[in-house]
Design a protein around this motif. Structure first.
Motif, PDB file in Angstrom:
ATOM      1  N   ARG A 152       0.499  -1.492  -0.177  1.00 66.09           N
ATOM      2  CA  ARG A 152      -0.057  -0.105   0.185  1.00 66.09           C
ATOM      3  C   ARG A 152       0.965   1.309   0.521  1.00 66.09           C
ATOM      4  O   ARG A 152       0.263   2.011  -0.389  1.00 66.09           O
ATOM      5  CB  ARG A 152      -0.671  -0.032   1.522  1.00 66.09           C
ATOM      6  N   ALA A 207     -11.917 -13.420   6.286  1.00 67.10           N
ATOM      7  CA  ALA A 207     -12.387 -12.033   6.326  1.00 67.10           C
ATOM      8  C   ALA A 207     -13.283 -12.601   4.611  1.00 67.10           C
ATOM      9  O   ALA A 207     -12.810 -12.188   2.981  1.00 67.10           O
ATOM     10  CB  ALA A 207     -11.080 -11.394   6.368  1.00 67.10           C
ATOM     11  N   VAL A 253      -8.606  -6.620   2.118  1.00 59.58           N
ATOM     12  CA  VAL A 253      -7.670  -7.072   2.598  1.00 59.58           C
ATOM     13  C   VAL A 253      -7.028  -5.977   3.315  1.00 59.58           C
ATOM     14  O   VAL A 253      -5.648  -6.300   2.938  1.00 59.58           O
ATOM     15  CB  VAL A 253      -7.368  -8.438   3.391  1.00 59.58           C
ATOM     16  N   LEU A 254      -7.104  -5.457   4.611  1.00 58.38           N
ATOM     17  CA  LEU A 254      -5.867  -4.207   5.129  1.00 58.38           C
ATOM     18  C   LEU A 254      -5.688  -4.238   6.000  1.00 58.38           C
ATOM     19  O   LEU A 254      -4.779  -3.918   6.909  1.00 58.38           O
ATOM     20  CB  LEU A 254      -6.570  -3.202   5.062  1.00 58.38           C
ATOM     21  N   ASN A 255      -6.084  -5.268   7.223  1.00 57.91           N
ATOM     22  CA  ASN A 255      -5.509  -5.564   8.915  1.00 57.91           C
ATOM     23  C   ASN A 255      -5.431  -7.199   8.338  1.00 57.91           C
ATOM     24  O   ASN A 255      -5.829  -7.882   8.171  1.00 57.91           O
ATOM     25  CB  ASN A 255      -7.010  -5.313   8.758  1.00 57.91           C
ATOM     26  N   ASP A 256      -5.119  -7.072   9.814  1.00 60.06           N
ATOM     27  CA  ASP A 256      -4.593  -8.990   9.911  1.00 60.06           C
ATOM     28  C   ASP A 256      -5.334  -9.618  10.686  1.00 60.06           C
ATOM     29  O   ASP A 256      -6.585  -9.086  10.751  1.00 60.06           O
ATOM     30  CB  ASP A 256      -4.177  -8.776  11.861  1.00 60.06           C
ATOM     31  N   GLN A 315     -14.357  -7.616   6.526  1.00 57.70           N
ATOM     32  CA  GLN A 315     -14.881  -8.512   8.150  1.00 57.70           C
ATOM     33  C   GLN A 315     -14.235  -9.650   8.753  1.00 57.70           C
ATOM     34  O   GLN A 315     -14.632 -10.670   7.658  1.00 57.70           O
ATOM     35  CB  GLN A 315     -16.325  -8.063   8.135  1.00 57.70           C
ATOM     36  N   ILE A 330       0.914  -6.666   6.308  1.00 64.38           N
ATOM     37  CA  ILE A 330      -0.141  -7.213   7.298  1.00 64.38           C
ATOM     38  C   ILE A 330       0.179  -8.733   7.198  1.00 64.38           C
ATOM     39  O   ILE A 330       0.477  -9.463   6.458  1.00 64.38           O
ATOM     40  CB  ILE A 330      -1.390  -6.786   7.273  1.00 64.38           C
ATOM     41  N   THR A 331      -0.549  -9.754   8.283  1.00 65.14           N
ATOM     42  CA  THR A 331      -0.397 -10.824   8.473  1.00 65.14           C
ATOM     43  C   THR A 331      -1.836 -12.041   8.307  1.00 65.14           C
ATOM     44  O   THR A 331      -2.758 -11.337   9.137  1.00 65.14           O
ATOM     45  CB  THR A 331       0.190 -11.433   9.735  1.00 65.14           C
ATOM     46  N   PRO A 376       2.033  -8.914   2.406  1.00 61.73           N
ATOM     47  CA  PRO A 376       1.541  -9.460   3.049  1.00 61.73           C
ATOM     48  C   PRO A 376       2.480 -10.681   3.447  1.00 61.73           C
ATOM     49  O   PRO A 376       3.203 -11.375   2.806  1.00 61.73           O
ATOM     50  CB  PRO A 376       0.607 -10.107   2.947  1.00 61.73           C
TER      51      PRO A 376
END
Length: 177
Positions: free
Chosen positions: A105, A156, A146-149, A162, A132-133, A114
């Motif tokens: 990003r 997700a 997907v932008l978060n672990d 989500q 992220i992981t 990732p």
């Protein structure tokens, strides 16, 4: 690569034989080529590694940066459009469907892509972006951004994605009369 081919044959119901997997699966071909490109990259032959990866992309439709770290038995199914960035780390027994991006990003130094754990399923056209992981046994739904672990054993879905815990699979037995 034979272990990977055998794992692909076990995981893909459309695979009729090991020979079919070895000769016709572009994901396996891209991985084989990546192993060579990655070796060159690790030995600081950066230009040759990049040329090798470029040729692999032209032949397979799958772009894997030579710096990416790929685990054992990765299955890239219908791989056209898959992109795996330079600092991405992919664990063992991962399945990636077509159109998936493991991208960055931000333009920064260090880890930008990732890290994917073991036994992860990534659905078609999912975009997993940034450092992220995605933890072990997670699933990423088709088209998710997907932008978060993602926690181990979670799914997700959506844009932005989500997280939901995976539901245990129910086994239904039918009574025979």
């Amino acid at each position: 690569m034979f272990a990977t081919a055998k794992a692909i044959q076990r995981r893909d119901p459309a695979a009729h034989s090991l020979l079919e997997v070895l000769l016709t699966y572009s994901g396996l071909h891209a991985l084989t080529w990546h192993r060579f490109s990655h070796w060159l990259y690790c030995h600081r032959f950066y230009l040759i590694a990049s040329i090798s990866a470029h040729l692999a992309k032209k032949f397979t439709g799958i772009e894997i940066h030579p710096g990416a770290q790929i685990g054992h038995r990765l299955f890239i199914d219908h791989g056209t459009g898959v992109v795996i960035g330079e600092t991405a780390i992919v664990g063992d027994n991962v399945t990636i469907l077509h159109g998936v991006t493991l991208g960055s990003r931000h333009v920064t130094n260090g880890r930008r892509h990732p890290q994917i754990g073991n036994n992860v399923l990534i659905g078609a056209h999912a975009q997993i972006l940034g450092p992220i992981t995605i933890h072990d046994n997670a699933k990423i739904g088709a088209g998710a951004v997907v932008l978060n672990d993602v926690a181990a054993g979670h799914t997700a879905v959506g844009v932005p994605a989500q997280m939901q815990p995976q539901q245990p699979t129910k086994i239904v037995q039918l009574a025979h009369n």
